[in-house]
Scaffold this motif. Structure first.
Motif, PDB file in Angstrom:
ATOM      1  N   SER A  26       0.802  -1.228   0.000  1.00 29.38           N
ATOM      2  CA  SER A  26       0.000   0.000   0.000  1.00 29.38           C
ATOM      3  C   SER A  26       0.835   1.278   0.000  1.00 29.38           C
ATOM      4  O   SER A  26       0.459   2.264  -0.647  1.00 29.38           O
ATOM      5  CB  SER A  26      -0.969   0.006   1.176  1.00 29.38           C
ATOM      6  N   ASP A  27       1.976   1.300   0.670  1.00 30.60           N
ATOM      7  CA  ASP A  27       2.772   2.522   0.690  1.00 30.60           C
ATOM      8  C   ASP A  27       3.405   2.844  -0.669  1.00 30.60           C
ATOM      9  O   ASP A  27       3.688   4.001  -0.966  1.00 30.60           O
ATOM     10  CB  ASP A  27       3.834   2.488   1.791  1.00 30.60           C
ATOM     11  N   ILE A  28       3.596   1.853  -1.505  1.00 26.53           N
ATOM     12  CA  ILE A  28       4.075   2.093  -2.874  1.00 26.53           C
ATOM     13  C   ILE A  28       2.889   2.342  -3.802  1.00 26.53           C
ATOM     14  O   ILE A  28       2.940   3.225  -4.661  1.00 26.53           O
ATOM     15  CB  ILE A  28       4.911   0.896  -3.387  1.00 26.53           C
ATOM     16  N   ALA A  29       1.810   1.611  -3.608  1.00 25.73           N
ATOM     17  CA  ALA A  29       0.634   1.720  -4.481  1.00 25.73           C
ATOM     18  C   ALA A  29       0.046   3.121  -4.495  1.00 25.73           C
ATOM     19  O   ALA A  29      -0.526   3.545  -5.503  1.00 25.73           O
ATOM     20  CB  ALA A  29      -0.421   0.708  -4.054  1.00 25.73           C
ATOM     21  N   LYS A  30       0.202   3.867  -3.427  1.00 21.95           N
ATOM     22  CA  LYS A  30      -0.363   5.226  -3.392  1.00 21.95           C
ATOM     23  C   LYS A  30       0.312   6.160  -4.390  1.00 21.95           C
ATOM     24  O   LYS A  30      -0.216   7.215  -4.702  1.00 21.95           O
ATOM     25  CB  LYS A  30      -0.312   5.795  -1.978  1.00 21.95           C
ATOM     26  N   HIS A  31       1.456   5.760  -4.946  1.00 22.34           N
ATOM     27  CA  HIS A  31       2.165   6.569  -5.941  1.00 22.34           C
ATOM     28  C   HIS A  31       1.803   6.196  -7.382  1.00 22.34           C
ATOM     29  O   HIS A  31       2.312   6.816  -8.318  1.00 22.34           O
ATOM     30  CB  HIS A  31       3.672   6.437  -5.741  1.00 22.34           C
ATOM     31  N   VAL A  32       0.953   5.205  -7.555  1.00 20.02           N
ATOM     32  CA  VAL A  32       0.553   4.768  -8.896  1.00 20.02           C
ATOM     33  C   VAL A  32      -0.500   5.735  -9.439  1.00 20.02           C
ATOM     34  O   VAL A  32      -1.500   6.003  -8.765  1.00 20.02           O
ATOM     35  CB  VAL A  32      -0.019   3.327  -8.860  1.00 20.02           C
ATOM     36  N   PRO A  33      -0.300   6.283 -10.654  1.00 17.91           N
ATOM     37  CA  PRO A  33      -1.318   7.161 -11.236  1.00 17.91           C
ATOM     38  C   PRO A  33      -2.636   6.407 -11.413  1.00 17.91           C
ATOM     39  O   PRO A  33      -2.642   5.252 -11.807  1.00 17.91           O
ATOM     40  CB  PRO A  33      -0.743   7.555 -12.596  1.00 17.91           C
ATOM     41  N   LYS A  34      -3.744   7.060 -11.111  1.00 16.80           N
ATOM     42  CA  LYS A  34      -5.049   6.404 -11.193  1.00 16.80           C
ATOM     43  C   LYS A  34      -5.714   6.549 -12.558  1.00 16.80           C
ATOM     44  O   LYS A  34      -6.625   5.814 -12.889  1.00 16.80           O
ATOM     45  CB  LYS A  34      -5.967   6.968 -10.114  1.00 16.80           C
ATOM     46  N   ASP A  35      -5.239   7.486 -13.379  1.00 15.05           N
ATOM     47  CA  ASP A  35      -5.927   7.803 -14.624  1.00 15.05           C
ATOM     48  C   ASP A  35      -5.152   7.462 -15.896  1.00 15.05           C
ATOM     49  O   ASP A  35      -5.571   7.799 -16.989  1.00 15.05           O
ATOM     50  CB  ASP A  35      -6.283   9.291 -14.639  1.00 15.05           C
ATOM     51  N   ARG A  36      -4.021   6.787 -15.749  1.00 20.20           N
ATOM     52  CA  ARG A  36      -3.226   6.448 -16.939  1.00 20.20           C
ATOM     53  C   ARG A  36      -2.262   5.317 -16.630  1.00 20.20           C
ATOM     54  O   ARG A  36      -1.991   5.008 -15.469  1.00 20.20           O
ATOM     55  CB  ARG A  36      -2.450   7.659 -17.434  1.00 20.20           C
ATOM     56  N   LEU A  37      -1.750   4.703 -17.698  1.00 21.13           N
ATOM     57  CA  LEU A  37      -0.734   3.655 -17.572  1.00 21.13           C
ATOM     58  C   LEU A  37       0.621   4.304 -17.308  1.00 21.13           C
ATOM     59  O   LEU A  37       0.845   5.464 -17.655  1.00 21.13           O
ATOM     60  CB  LEU A  37      -0.690   2.825 -18.854  1.00 21.13           C
ATOM     61  N   MET A  38       1.509   3.550 -16.705  1.00 22.64           N
ATOM     62  CA  MET A  38       2.832   4.070 -16.394  1.00 22.64           C
ATOM     63  C   MET A  38       3.848   3.703 -17.467  1.00 22.64           C
ATOM     64  O   MET A  38       3.754   2.647 -18.097  1.00 22.64           O
ATOM     65  CB  MET A  38       3.318   3.507 -15.055  1.00 22.64           C
ATOM     66  N   THR A  39       4.824   4.562 -17.621  1.00 22.38           N
ATOM     67  CA  THR A  39       5.962   4.274 -18.491  1.00 22.38           C
ATOM     68  C   THR A  39       6.904   3.328 -17.746  1.00 22.38           C
ATOM     69  O   THR A  39       6.808   3.157 -16.525  1.00 22.38           O
ATOM     70  CB  THR A  39       6.735   5.555 -18.849  1.00 22.38           C
ATOM     71  N   GLU A  40       7.826   2.758 -18.472  1.00 24.64           N
ATOM     72  CA  GLU A  40       8.808   1.873 -17.838  1.00 24.64           C
ATOM     73  C   GLU A  40       9.603   2.613 -16.771  1.00 24.64           C
ATOM     74  O   GLU A  40       9.857   2.083 -15.682  1.00 24.64           O
ATOM     75  CB  GLU A  40       9.755   1.279 -18.886  1.00 24.64           C
ATOM     76  N   MET A  58      -2.655  -2.373 -18.580  1.00 25.46           N
ATOM     77  CA  MET A  58      -4.045  -2.285 -18.156  1.00 25.46           C
ATOM     78  C   MET A  58      -4.119  -1.846 -16.698  1.00 25.46           C
ATOM     79  O   MET A  58      -3.266  -2.212 -15.890  1.00 25.46           O
ATOM     80  CB  MET A  58      -4.734  -3.647 -18.306  1.00 25.46           C
ATOM     81  N   ILE A  59      -5.152  -1.062 -16.395  1.00 25.72           N
ATOM     82  CA  ILE A  59      -5.448  -0.690 -15.017  1.00 25.72           C
ATOM     83  C   ILE A  59      -6.642  -1.513 -14.575  1.00 25.72           C
ATOM     84  O   ILE A  59      -7.696  -1.494 -15.216  1.00 25.72           O
ATOM     85  CB  ILE A  59      -5.777   0.816 -14.900  1.00 25.72           C
ATOM     86  N   HIS A  60      -6.472  -2.256 -13.507  1.00 31.34           N
ATOM     87  CA  HIS A  60      -7.575  -3.053 -12.939  1.00 31.34           C
ATOM     88  C   HIS A  60      -8.168  -2.219 -11.803  1.00 31.34           C
ATOM     89  O   HIS A  60      -7.698  -2.235 -10.676  1.00 31.34           O
ATOM     90  CB  HIS A  60      -7.043  -4.394 -12.438  1.00 31.34           C
ATOM     91  N   ARG A  61      -9.193  -1.432 -12.135  1.00 34.23           N
ATOM     92  CA  ARG A  61      -9.743  -0.437 -11.209  1.00 34.23           C
ATOM     93  C   ARG A  61     -10.130  -0.988  -9.829  1.00 34.23           C
ATOM     94  O   ARG A  61      -9.894  -0.322  -8.831  1.00 34.23           O
ATOM     95  CB  ARG A  61     -10.911   0.287 -11.853  1.00 34.23           C
ATOM     96  N   PRO A  62     -10.713  -2.193  -9.720  1.00 33.73           N
ATOM     97  CA  PRO A  62     -11.034  -2.681  -8.376  1.00 33.73           C
ATOM     98  C   PRO A  62      -9.799  -2.914  -7.494  1.00 33.73           C
ATOM     99  O   PRO A  62      -9.903  -2.883  -6.272  1.00 33.73           O
ATOM    100  CB  PRO A  62     -11.764  -4.002  -8.626  1.00 33.73           C
TER     101      PRO A  62
END
Length: 102
Positions: A26-40, A58-62
Motif C-alpha cells: 500500500s505505501d508504494i501503491a499510493k504513488h501509482v497514477p489512477k488515470d493512466r498507464l505508467m511508463t517503464e 491495463m489498469i484493474h480499477r477494483p
C-alpha cells in the motif's frame, strides 16, 4: 519504499503475449497514477524490477495496487524452435549485426 515487499506473479501466456502481474504494498501503491498507464521509467522508479520489454498495459480499477504487464512473443524464424521474446530477439539481432560487421 520497501521494494522487497513487491510480489511478482509467475508468467503466463497466450499465442501473442507473455503476461505477469505485480502486487504492490500500500505505501508504494499510493504513488501509482489512477488515470493512466505508467511508463517503464515510472514503474521502475517505484521499485518494480523485471527484464526489458514489459509494458504496463491495463489498469484493474477494483485493485489498483496490482499492475498488469505484458510483452510480445516474437516467433523464431528458425523452423521448429520455440518462440523468443521481443527483447531477446532484438538483442540477438544486434549481436548478429555486430558480428557481421567484423
Amino acid at each position: 519504499m520497501p521494494a522487497h515487499e513487491i510480489c511478482y506473479s509467475a508468467r503466463y501466456r497466450d499465442d501473442q503475449y507473455e503476461y505477469r502481474h505485480v502486487i504492490l504494498p500500500s505505501d508504494i501503491a499510493k504513488h501509482v497514477p489512477k488515470d493512466r498507464l505508467m511508463t517503464e521509467t515510472e514503474w521502475r522508479n517505484l521499485g518494480v524490477q523485471q527484464s526489458r520489454g514489459w509494458v504496463h498495459y491495463m489498469i484493474h480499477r477494483p485493485e489498483p495496487h496490482i499492475l498488469l504487464f505484458k510483452r510480445p512473443i516474437v516467433p523464431d524464424p528458425a523452423a521448429g524452435n520455440p518462440p523468443v521474446f521481443a527483447a531477446q530477439a532484438h538483442g540477438l539481432h544486434a549481436h548478429v549485426m555486430a558480428v557481421g560487421q567484423q
